[in-house]
Write an enzyme that holds these catalytic residues in place. Sequence first.
Site, PDB file in Angstrom:
ATOM      1  N   GLU A 232      39.953  37.979  38.516  1.00 49.11           N
ATOM      2  CA  GLU A 232      40.723  39.233  38.048  1.00 49.11           C
ATOM      3  C   GLU A 232      40.131  39.840  36.497  1.00 49.11           C
ATOM      4  O   GLU A 232      40.001  41.193  36.542  1.00 49.11           O
ATOM      5  CB  GLU A 232      42.138  39.103  37.943  1.00 49.11           C
ATOM      6  CG  GLU A 232      42.929  38.583  39.010  1.00 49.11           C
ATOM      7  CD  GLU A 232      42.835  39.257  40.270  1.00 49.11           C
ATOM      8  OE1 GLU A 232      42.606  40.630  40.030  1.00 49.11           O
ATOM      9  OE2 GLU A 232      42.578  38.733  41.298  1.00 49.11           O
ATOM     10  N   HIS A 235      37.101  42.148  37.476  1.00 49.74           N
ATOM     11  CA  HIS A 235      37.670  43.278  38.007  1.00 49.74           C
ATOM     12  C   HIS A 235      37.905  44.247  36.750  1.00 49.74           C
ATOM     13  O   HIS A 235      37.590  45.312  36.490  1.00 49.74           O
ATOM     14  CB  HIS A 235      39.059  43.429  38.464  1.00 49.74           C
ATOM     15  CG  HIS A 235      38.720  42.850  40.125  1.00 49.74           C
ATOM     16  ND1 HIS A 235      37.566  43.519  41.019  1.00 49.74           N
ATOM     17  CD2 HIS A 235      39.573  42.014  40.762  1.00 49.74           C
ATOM     18  CE1 HIS A 235      37.979  42.938  42.123  1.00 49.74           C
ATOM     19  NE2 HIS A 235      38.990  41.904  42.196  1.00 49.74           N
ATOM     20  N   GLU A 283      34.543  42.747  45.147  1.00 47.60           N
ATOM     21  CA  GLU A 283      35.189  41.533  45.312  1.00 47.60           C
ATOM     22  C   GLU A 283      33.962  40.581  44.781  1.00 47.60           C
ATOM     23  O   GLU A 283      34.307  39.620  43.969  1.00 47.60           O
ATOM     24  CB  GLU A 283      35.653  41.222  46.454  1.00 47.60           C
ATOM     25  CG  GLU A 283      36.859  42.093  46.827  1.00 47.60           C
ATOM     26  CD  GLU A 283      38.108  41.925  45.881  1.00 47.60           C
ATOM     27  OE1 GLU A 283      38.350  40.524  45.521  1.00 47.60           O
ATOM     28  OE2 GLU A 283      38.606  42.565  45.317  1.00 47.60           O
TER      29      GLU A 283
END
Lengths: 406, 415
Positions: A232, A235, A283
């Site tokens: 995460e 991201h 991703e």
Amino acid sequence: MPSMLAPPAVLPGLYFDGQQGKGHAVQLHLDGIALRIVGDGIDRTVALRSMQWPERTRHGVRIAHLDGGGSVQSSDSAAWDDWCRTAGLHDSLVVRLQQSWRAVAVSGVLLVALVVALQHWGVPVAARAVVALTPRTVDAAIGDYTLGAVDAQLMQPSALPAQQAQHVHDALAKAVAGMSAGSVPQWNLVLRASKLGPNALALPNGTIILTDDMVDMVDGNEDVLVGVLAHELGHVQQRHGMRMLVQVAALGAIASAVVGDFSSLLASVPMLLGQASYSRQAEQEADAMAVDVLRHAHLSPAVMVTMFDKLAEWRRRKELEAKAKAEERQAKESRESPESAAQAGESSETTQATTGTPASPDASAKEPGAPSKDDAQSWLGIAFASHPADAQRVQFFQEAARNTIR
Amino acid sequence: MTELTLPMPLGAAPSFEDEVPRWGDFADTQPAPATTLSIAFTGSGSEYFRIWIVNLLLTLLTVGIYYPWAKVRRLRYFHGNTLIGGAPLGYHADPKKMLKGYLLVSVLLLLYSGAGHFHAVAGLIAFIAVMLIWPALLKSSMQFRLANTSWRGLRFRFTGDLRGAYWAMTPLFLPALCLVASLVFVPDKNKPPLWYGYVTAAVFGAIALLFPWLLQRLKAYQHNHYALASQHTRFQATVGMFYRLYAKMVGVYLLVMVGVGILVAVVGIVAAVVARTSPKLFSQGFNEKSVWFVVAMVVVGLVMMLMFVALIKPYVTARMQNLVWAHTRSDDVRILSTLKARSMLWLSVKNWFLVVCTLGLYWPFAAIARARMQLEAIGIASQISLDSLVQHGRATEGEAAGDAAGDLFGLDIGF
């Protein structure tokens, strides 16, 4: 270009003066610089530069608009075109392209190549550039707003003890402590109970939401959670949420330029596909970050493989639960009325599909329930999927684990 | 594409397709007191395809800068192929002026789409701002479009004023105002209370109910203010007529939905029977099944939307065109429109089928076919000689920004 010495070419035509609807039959004299309109009581000379000259088309009437209203027209397009050519006027490049099927075919091929290139490189690069220019305060504002919206709709306060949340937080802090200063963005971990199931979300402001179910699923194993959270963090680091916003807007503009005139419904199909492809790339980038963090923390990337194993197990359990529930209902319904048995078969499928949808750690905040796919390798599934196949990601982490020198 | 044979104009006006000297005579012919003009559309799908491909490529290569030039070329092609009583429509907008308008509107659009991501209230303010600017944009875009359109050397005019544009929008503004006003009583904007949900639902219900009224006001605003020379149009369709059309549309919609429902039920029953007779088909991995379920849902959703655009929209388009144009007239000119919903429906199904089969390549052909059907259904009856039309003064042009806004916000402002 004007050929000064040639005698003016003459064409019969119709002249409208812009004041009356009555047309006048005239002779049109053209010498490359000016148009002279001669008719019954009419003798007018107009500079070509002040006029809007018609382009050559196979169909349609030629109208040349005079500055300040009025026009000269001819229904004999072929004669008009000859007349222009004689006077030394040439078609523009665009007109020549339009009138040649070969040029149109080449344009068509170029167009397809251009659209593919834009989708593949142009839009992602442009999005990076735009996001790089955007101040971080914008990310923060969007993240704060999204957190509010997500909390209101999808989340409840976490049921886990505050101590455990602190432990997870400390584990991540320790893991990224060894990383170089610029490579780790500001982050803030929050735990929430949610109907999303085992999941984690990253918001543009650096807030990472971890669901209770995810902590439970991996039995609170902090190494695995560090891997999930580092993904995460990837991201956030890459500003995927922001880039996605820009990419979607750019894709939308391109799609509506290409087919939007016909139907916005049609324009939404390439948008959907393009978006899914960007999401898969994001991703992969986030997975790379996860491996990076894990290695720095002297953890094996294999912890992510554990996570996927647990996830598969969790899905199987949910599937069995749903199946049991459906069979129970089917049995009950067929007891009540034999005819409705057929429908029950149908609805059992619905229940299974909706209860167990997305469970892989998730990227952008507003991602709808995308189907997870272990072994559904159909092109259709791949095209619409917003994540790479789990098997592919497991392989990536296994390889990373093998290449990690401990 | 083969050459088109044009239907001969019904009245005294000779065809534009005759050889030039005879066509020149047309200027001197005195049409009979009552002249009937028919509209012929001579555009060709294959030619428009070529124009489309080349201009689309140029637009993408120039990151959209070329778009106004492409648009002017497209409109010139459609106008130049629309022959009213044998004489074509002219379009002469200046692409440079339009480019400025597009840049301005793009900035507005960016601000508007960006605002919603920061804060709910910022998004709302942006929405209200657009709503407030929209009537002004509508007015100037109508002005721009009409002032740049001509017929027999005469420029059209749009005579609507700003107040009329805002007045036309009241059926939308009033409920929207209620929604915004009640927002004042909401303490936390991110967590609106339940009653605000009811207010929102009520307001949207009201807008749905008032929609025919809104449409009538908008059409009246447009069709009351077209002018060519001494002729000014009046709009005579009443609100009642719009409500009747709306009711019929809802009826057709329900009919289509019942049809879709039966279709879905049949598919469901077949699937259930198959599942029962050969359960192996459905007992594969859970994930694969969910993929196919999602795919099935997407396909069903697309089919529903396709039903709407391919079946209901053509019906509404045909009926709306007939209603609106048959009730538009000036002192000496009457307009007839006899577009058959059935023909429009058939054309739409055919266009959609071919567009989907050719992955979009057919769409220029579809656009030409649709324009032909819609335009050739219109006829014009004039009490006066067209030669006697005289223009006083010049038409004002309006802002190109208005025209650009209509394109980008996807509003129907064409005529």
